[in-house]
Scaffold this motif. Structure first.
Motif, mmCIF file in Angstrom:
data_model
loop_
_atom_site.group_PDB
_atom_site.id
_atom_site.type_symbol
_atom_site.label_atom_id
_atom_site.label_comp_id
_atom_site.label_asym_id
_atom_site.label_seq_id
_atom_site.Cartn_x
_atom_site.Cartn_y
_atom_site.Cartn_z
ATOM 1 N N THR A 36 -4.750 -34.092 -25.964
ATOM 2 C CA THR A 36 -5.843 -33.634 -26.838
ATOM 3 C C THR A 36 -6.547 -32.425 -26.247
ATOM 4 O OG1 THR A 36 -6.225 -35.765 -27.906
ATOM 5 C CG2 THR A 36 -8.120 -34.299 -27.690
ATOM 6 N N ARG A 37 -6.862 -32.514 -24.952
ATOM 7 C CA ARG A 37 -7.618 -31.433 -24.301
ATOM 8 C C ARG A 37 -6.802 -30.133 -24.320
ATOM 9 N NH1 ARG A 37 -9.073 -34.467 -20.440
ATOM 10 N NH2 ARG A 37 -7.338 -33.940 -19.060
ATOM 11 N N SER A 38 -5.510 -30.281 -24.116
ATOM 12 C CA SER A 38 -4.639 -29.095 -24.091
ATOM 13 C C SER A 38 -4.662 -28.386 -25.451
ATOM 14 C CB SER A 38 -3.205 -29.527 -23.730
ATOM 15 O OG SER A 38 -2.287 -28.484 -23.957
ATOM 16 N N ILE A 39 -4.635 -29.179 -26.523
ATOM 17 C CA ILE A 39 -4.641 -28.596 -27.875
ATOM 18 C C ILE A 39 -5.997 -27.948 -28.163
ATOM 19 C CG2 ILE A 39 -4.558 -29.200 -30.344
ATOM 20 C CD1 ILE A 39 -2.503 -31.446 -29.402
ATOM 21 N N GLN A 40 -7.083 -28.657 -27.812
ATOM 22 C CA GLN A 40 -8.420 -28.116 -28.095
ATOM 23 C C GLN A 40 -8.691 -26.858 -27.266
ATOM 24 O OE1 GLN A 40 -10.743 -31.690 -27.388
ATOM 25 N NE2 GLN A 40 -10.726 -32.233 -29.551
ATOM 26 N N THR A 104 4.111 -32.468 -33.559
ATOM 27 C CA THR A 104 3.754 -32.229 -32.159
ATOM 28 C C THR A 104 3.913 -33.516 -31.368
ATOM 29 O OG1 THR A 104 2.063 -30.746 -33.029
ATOM 30 C CG2 THR A 104 1.915 -31.306 -30.704
ATOM 31 N N ASP A 105 4.498 -33.411 -30.169
ATOM 32 C CA ASP A 105 4.704 -34.567 -29.286
ATOM 33 C C ASP A 105 5.802 -35.457 -29.866
ATOM 34 O OD1 ASP A 105 2.726 -37.558 -28.712
ATOM 35 O OD2 ASP A 105 4.561 -36.886 -27.759
ATOM 36 N N ARG A 106 5.499 -36.258 -30.854
ATOM 37 C CA ARG A 106 6.486 -37.174 -31.392
ATOM 38 C C ARG A 106 7.160 -36.560 -32.622
ATOM 39 N NH1 ARG A 106 3.379 -43.044 -30.733
ATOM 40 N NH2 ARG A 106 2.987 -42.822 -28.498
ATOM 41 N N ALA A 107 8.212 -37.231 -33.120
ATOM 42 C CA ALA A 107 8.967 -36.671 -34.251
ATOM 43 C C ALA A 107 9.053 -37.726 -35.344
ATOM 44 C CB ALA A 107 10.356 -36.270 -33.765
ATOM 45 N N THR A 117 8.169 -27.506 -40.623
ATOM 46 C CA THR A 117 8.640 -26.168 -40.227
ATOM 47 C C THR A 117 9.223 -26.187 -38.814
ATOM 48 O OG1 THR A 117 6.972 -25.159 -41.643
ATOM 49 C CG2 THR A 117 7.889 -23.774 -39.881
ATOM 50 N N SER A 118 8.563 -26.952 -37.916
ATOM 51 C CA SER A 118 9.047 -27.001 -36.538
ATOM 52 C C SER A 118 8.587 -28.308 -35.894
ATOM 53 C CB SER A 118 8.499 -25.802 -35.738
ATOM 54 O OG SER A 118 9.065 -25.778 -34.439
ATOM 55 N N SER A 119 9.315 -28.719 -34.871
ATOM 56 C CA SER A 119 8.973 -29.948 -34.130
ATOM 57 C C SER A 119 8.903 -29.592 -32.644
ATOM 58 C CB SER A 119 10.064 -31.005 -34.381
ATOM 59 O OG SER A 119 9.944 -32.048 -33.448
ATOM 60 N N LEU A 120 7.703 -29.755 -32.098
ATOM 61 C CA LEU A 120 7.448 -29.384 -30.692
ATOM 62 C C LEU A 120 7.185 -30.665 -29.906
ATOM 63 C CD1 LEU A 120 6.401 -27.613 -28.287
ATOM 64 C CD2 LEU A 120 4.198 -27.522 -29.497
ATOM 65 N N PRO A 263 2.311 -33.640 -21.533
ATOM 66 C CA PRO A 263 1.380 -33.640 -22.684
ATOM 67 C C PRO A 263 0.790 -32.268 -22.991
ATOM 68 C CG PRO A 263 0.248 -34.412 -20.718
ATOM 69 C CD PRO A 263 1.682 -34.164 -20.316
ATOM 70 N N LEU A 264 0.987 -31.296 -22.098
ATOM 71 C CA LEU A 264 0.228 -30.031 -22.203
ATOM 72 C C LEU A 264 0.930 -29.064 -23.158
ATOM 73 C CD1 LEU A 264 -0.721 -29.709 -18.432
ATOM 74 C CD2 LEU A 264 -1.874 -30.972 -20.258
ATOM 75 N N VAL A 265 0.931 -29.441 -24.449
ATOM 76 C CA VAL A 265 1.662 -28.656 -25.456
ATOM 77 C C VAL A 265 0.765 -27.635 -26.159
ATOM 78 C CG1 VAL A 265 3.301 -30.518 -25.892
ATOM 79 C CG2 VAL A 265 1.202 -30.390 -27.243
#
Ligand code: GZL
Length: 307
Positions: A36-40, A104-107, A117-120, A263-265
């Protein structure tokens, strides 16, 4: 803790600013907090307006989050799907509203890949394979049977399904290895301790634990110690994530192997969002960068691990 600023007053978008709606799995783990922190942080740095909703472990809440983002006409929707199945209807609504979706993270599992559009995220299958390859090597001289117990994640989630598939693929039919029990412990330390204690009461010949994340592995460490056995010695433990507490246990020899799940996506997610917003073609799949840890190489990473 992550703020649920979809309830807080969201500032109107400044001219040219991208608005993204993100629905997060509301776990209370250190891994999830770092995610969460990485995204924010990345949204703030990239001046992306982030409407962030925390959904608990509820798929229904995530679906209503996504419906709300559609009504708010966000530019891009991203979310970490709590389970693999059941997303087609809400993603068809996003597609009809011409709002691109990034997983993001899971698929997810879908017959219609045009719905995102994309899966990260991490390659959960390769994480499972790494744990199995380590296990086979660790017990290469053992005559067998080598008795394995698996502590798996939240049922129906991509990491739980794919890490198991990867582990079986890595064992590659070597009949010396017997998975004598596979139980869910919901990715949680408390459940990992409880389930491992139950397994120790019903099996006195467990050689190795494959825990699908560090939290469950750390719970198993406690249960094994409380049963008067030595984790990492009498019973080996292989886990996935590489959170700080997991790395410390690895350094202390209580866990024997950890495949990293990063987790740092945030930065990669913001890059994808900006490309999608500008109509720049993006890859359908982006794997996050991660490695594996052993007792021999772990000490250099512990101090820098912030989660
Ligand atoms: C994997 C992530 C998993 C972590 C667990 O990308 O979804 O969820 O491995 C967390 O620690 O519960």
């Amino acid at each position: 803790a992550c703020t649920n600023n979809s309830d807080a007053e969201i500032q109107p978008a400044r001219k040219g600013q991208i608005t993204i709606g993100f629905s997060q799995i509301g776990e209370s783990s250190r891994w999830r907090a770092a995610n969460t922190r990485s995204i924010q942080d990345a949204a703030r740095i990239q001046n992306v307006r982030l409407i962030f909703s925390v959904a608990g472990l509820s798929q229904q809440k995530q679906i209503s989050d996504i419906q709300s983002f559609i009504l708010q006409k966000v530019d891009v929707i991203a979310f970490s799907p709590v389970v693999e199945a059941g997303w087609d209807d809400v993603l068809r609504a996003a597609k009809a509203a011409k709002i691109p979706v990034i997983l993001t993270d899971r698929a997810i599992r879908t017959e219609d890949p045009s719905l995102f559009t994309s899966s990260l995220g991490s390659d959960f299958i390769s994480e499972g394979i790494s744990a199995a390859v380590w296990t086979k090597n660790e017990f290469r001289k053992a005559p067998g049977p080598v008795n394995v117990v698996e502590l798996s994640g939240t049922p129906g989630s991509a990491p739980a399904i794919q890490r198991r598939a990867g582990f079986l693929e890595g064992i590659d039919g070597d009949t010396k290895f017997k998975i004598i029990s596979s139980r869910t412990a919901n990715f949680s330390r408390a459940d990992g301790k409880r389930v491992m204690a139950e397994l120790l009461r019903s099996h006195d010949d467990i050689d190795v634990v494959f825990a699908q994340n560090d939290d469950m592995g750390l719970g198993a460490v406690t249960a094994i110690e409380e049963a008067g056995k030595r984790p990492g010695k009498d019973i080996k433990i292989a886990t996935i994530d590489a959170i700080h507490d997991g790395l410390v246990a690895l350094s202390n020899g209580k866990i024997n192997f950890i495949a990293e799940c990063n987790p740092l996506v945030g930065p990669q997610l913001m890059e994808l969002i900006q490309d999608v917003f500008l109509g720049i073609p993006v890859p359908k799949r982006v794997d996050t960068r991660e490695t594996v840890f052993f007792r021999e190489n772990v000490d250099q990473y512990i101090n820098d691990r912030k989660y």
